[in-house]
Scaffold this motif. Structure first.
Motif, PDB file in Angstrom:
ATOM      1  N   ASP A 169       0.850  -1.186   0.000  1.00 10.78           N
ATOM      2  CA  ASP A 169       0.000   0.000   0.000  1.00 10.78           C
ATOM      3  C   ASP A 169       0.886   1.236   0.000  1.00 10.78           C
ATOM      4  N   VAL A 170       0.292   2.409   0.181  1.00 11.93           N
ATOM      5  CA  VAL A 170       1.050   3.651   0.079  1.00 11.93           C
ATOM      6  C   VAL A 170       2.094   3.802   1.179  1.00 11.93           C
ATOM      7  N   ARG A 171       1.926   3.094   2.300  1.00 10.24           N
ATOM      8  CA  ARG A 171       2.872   3.230   3.406  1.00 10.24           C
ATOM      9  C   ARG A 171       4.043   2.273   3.320  1.00 10.24           C
ATOM     10  N   SER A 172       3.850   1.119   2.657  1.00 11.34           N
ATOM     11  CA  SER A 172       4.908   0.120   2.667  1.00 11.34           C
ATOM     12  C   SER A 172       4.595  -0.999   1.682  1.00 11.34           C
ATOM     13  N   THR A 173       5.588  -1.852   1.467  1.00  8.99           N
ATOM     14  CA  THR A 173       5.384  -3.019   0.608  1.00  8.99           C
ATOM     15  C   THR A 173       5.184  -4.263   1.474  1.00  8.99           C
ATOM     16  N   ALA A 174       4.595  -5.263   0.888  1.00 11.65           N
ATOM     17  CA  ALA A 174       4.400  -6.537   1.591  1.00 11.65           C
ATOM     18  C   ALA A 174       5.749  -7.136   1.975  1.00 11.65           C
ATOM     19  N   ALA A 175       6.708  -7.074   1.066  1.00 13.07           N
ATOM     20  CA  ALA A 175       8.034  -7.649   1.343  1.00 13.07           C
ATOM     21  C   ALA A 175       8.694  -6.951   2.527  1.00 13.07           C
ATOM     22  N   TYR A 176       8.586  -5.622   2.575  1.00 11.90           N
ATOM     23  CA  TYR A 176       9.158  -4.877   3.690  1.00 11.90           C
ATOM     24  C   TYR A 176       8.497  -5.274   5.003  1.00 11.90           C
ATOM     25  N   ARG A 177       7.172  -5.344   4.995  1.00 13.07           N
ATOM     26  CA  ARG A 177       6.450  -5.701   6.220  1.00 13.07           C
ATOM     27  C   ARG A 177       6.836  -7.099   6.712  1.00 13.07           C
ATOM     28  N   LYS A 178       6.969  -8.051   5.808  1.00 15.73           N
ATOM     29  CA  LYS A 178       7.379  -9.407   6.212  1.00 15.73           C
ATOM     30  C   LYS A 178       8.765  -9.373   6.847  1.00 15.73           C
ATOM     31  N   ALA A 179       9.694  -8.709   6.169  1.00 14.50           N
ATOM     32  CA  ALA A 179      11.070  -8.655   6.671  1.00 14.50           C
ATOM     33  C   ALA A 179      11.125  -7.956   8.028  1.00 14.50           C
ATOM     34  N   VAL A 180      10.448  -6.824   8.142  1.00 13.38           N
ATOM     35  CA  VAL A 180      10.482  -6.052   9.391  1.00 13.38           C
ATOM     36  C   VAL A 180       9.793  -6.806  10.520  1.00 13.38           C
ATOM     37  N   ALA A 181       8.668  -7.443  10.241  1.00 11.59           N
ATOM     38  CA  ALA A 181       7.970  -8.199  11.287  1.00 11.59           C
ATOM     39  C   ALA A 181       8.879  -9.284  11.847  1.00 11.59           C
ATOM     40  N   GLY A 182       9.575 -10.000  10.976  1.00 13.18           N
ATOM     41  CA  GLY A 182      10.506 -11.030  11.441  1.00 13.18           C
ATOM     42  C   GLY A 182      11.619 -10.449  12.287  1.00 13.18           C
ATOM     43  N   ARG A 183      12.164  -9.326  11.848  1.00  8.29           N
ATOM     44  CA  ARG A 183      13.262  -8.695  12.594  1.00  8.29           C
ATOM     45  C   ARG A 183      12.800  -8.141  13.937  1.00  8.29           C
ATOM     46  N   VAL A 184      11.591  -7.562  13.975  1.00  7.77           N
ATOM     47  CA  VAL A 184      11.066  -7.033  15.233  1.00  7.77           C
ATOM     48  C   VAL A 184      10.874  -8.166  16.237  1.00  7.77           C
ATOM     49  N   LEU A 185      10.277  -9.263  15.800  1.00  3.98           N
ATOM     50  CA  LEU A 185      10.089 -10.398  16.700  1.00  3.98           C
ATOM     51  C   LEU A 185      11.438 -10.930  17.176  1.00  3.98           C
ATOM     52  N   HIS A 186      12.390 -11.058  16.261  1.00 10.34           N
ATOM     53  CA  HIS A 186      13.734 -11.519  16.626  1.00 10.34           C
ATOM     54  C   HIS A 186      14.326 -10.608  17.700  1.00 10.34           C
ATOM     55  N   ARG A 187      14.156  -9.306  17.523  1.00 14.81           N
ATOM     56  CA  ARG A 187      14.706  -8.329  18.471  1.00 14.81           C
ATOM     57  C   ARG A 187      14.037  -8.430  19.842  1.00 14.81           C
ATOM     58  N   LEU A 188      12.711  -8.595  19.864  1.00 14.55           N
ATOM     59  CA  LEU A 188      12.019  -8.727  21.146  1.00 14.55           C
ATOM     60  C   LEU A 188      12.516  -9.952  21.916  1.00 14.55           C
ATOM     61  N   ILE A 189      12.706 -11.053  21.208  1.00 15.08           N
ATOM     62  CA  ILE A 189      13.203 -12.276  21.851  1.00 15.08           C
ATOM     63  C   ILE A 189      14.641 -12.083  22.309  1.00 15.08           C
ATOM     64  N   ARG A 190      15.464 -11.477  21.471  1.00 16.56           N
ATOM     65  CA  ARG A 190      16.862 -11.223  21.820  1.00 16.56           C
ATOM     66  C   ARG A 190      16.968 -10.315  23.041  1.00 16.56           C
ATOM     67  N   ASP A 191      16.180  -9.270  23.072  1.00 16.08           N
ATOM     68  CA  ASP A 191      16.213  -8.368  24.224  1.00 16.08           C
ATOM     69  C   ASP A 191      15.838  -9.100  25.499  1.00 16.08           C
ATOM     70  N   GLU A 192      14.839  -9.970  25.411  1.00 19.62           N
ATOM     71  CA  GLU A 192      14.397 -10.697  26.596  1.00 19.62           C
ATOM     72  C   GLU A 192      15.443 -11.701  27.037  1.00 19.62           C
ATOM     73  N   GLY A 193      16.154 -12.313  26.090  1.00 22.29           N
ATOM     74  CA  GLY A 193      17.189 -13.287  26.427  1.00 22.29           C
ATOM     75  C   GLY A 193      18.502 -12.635  26.849  1.00 22.29           C
ATOM     76  N   GLY A 194      18.662 -11.369  26.542  1.00 30.13           N
ATOM     77  CA  GLY A 194      19.879 -10.659  26.956  1.00 30.13           C
ATOM     78  C   GLY A 194      21.117 -11.078  26.192  1.00 30.13           C
ATOM     79  N   TRP A 195      20.980 -11.441  24.941  1.00 28.34           N
ATOM     80  CA  TRP A 195      22.166 -11.840  24.161  1.00 28.34           C
ATOM     81  C   TRP A 195      22.317 -10.949  22.950  1.00 28.34           C
TER      82      TRP A 195
END
Length: 195
Positions: A169-195
């Motif tokens: 859509d006008v704000r973003s692409t599907a590919a960007y959203r998929k990539a960012v969603a994966g990275r955000v989840l990875h970051r939340l888990i990493r922050d919680e694990g402290g590594w």
């Protein structure tokens, strides 16, 4: 966490005039508070001249910009259960820090006594990746019983990217959203694990 999420919405004027009920009733798939409500098993209390009724947040958004609210009902309250040991994390990705409509918004919650205990009752919800705010059950299954390790983060991020089907859509692409969603989840888990 609700205060943290609310601080990401709009600018000071909107934060001082807007309400959680308004965000819920508007039913935008990019509504910043909505994934938090899904991830915490919140309930929406509706009221009319006929009385009150309660609808689970998971059942409140049946289709794009639609809700379970009838025309004669108002959003009276939002109930967010305070469960022992429940942890909640949130992340929003937008073009700017203020007055940005979300490109991806995510809320993750789980119960655990400690960081290294397996997560229980995992809830992962996203906004701006579907026609409604959604929970992602396949990714939740990957996280259920896991600990916040790099292997868990890698598997969960891959599962999430496979599970969501965002649009361009006008704000973003599907590919960007998929990539960012994966990275955000990875970051939340990493922050919680402290590594």
């Amino acid at each position: 966490m609700l205060a943290d999420v609310s601080a990401t919405i709009g600018a000071a004027q909107i934060q001082n005039r807007g309400t959680l009920g308004g965000n819920v009733a508007n039913a935008s798939p990019a509504g910043d508070t909505l994934p938090l409500l899904l991830a915490t098993d919140a309930e929406i209390v509706l009221s009319s001249a006929a009385g009150e009724r309660t609808v689970a947040a998971a059942d409140f958004f049946p289709a794009y910009r639609q809700t379970a609210r009838r025309e004669d009902e108002l959003v009276l309250a939002v109930r967010i259960p305070l469960e022992p040991e429940r942890q909640v994390r949130f992340r929003k990705v937008g073009t700017r820090r203020a007055q940005a409509i979300s490109k991806v918004v995510m809320a993750l919650s789980w119960r655990a006594n400690s960081t290294m205990e397996g997560w229980r009752d995992v809830r992962l919800a996203l906004g701006s990746v579907a026609a409604t705010p959604v929970r992602v059950s396949a990714t939740e299954s990957v996280l259920e019983g896991s600990t916040p390790t790099q292997e868990t983060a890698d598997r969960a991020a891959a599962a999430l990217k496979a599970e969501i089907q965002p649009i361009d859509d006008v704000r973003s692409t599907a590919a960007y959203r998929k990539a960012v969603a994966g990275r955000v989840l990875h970051r939340l888990i990493r922050d919680e694990g402290g590594w």
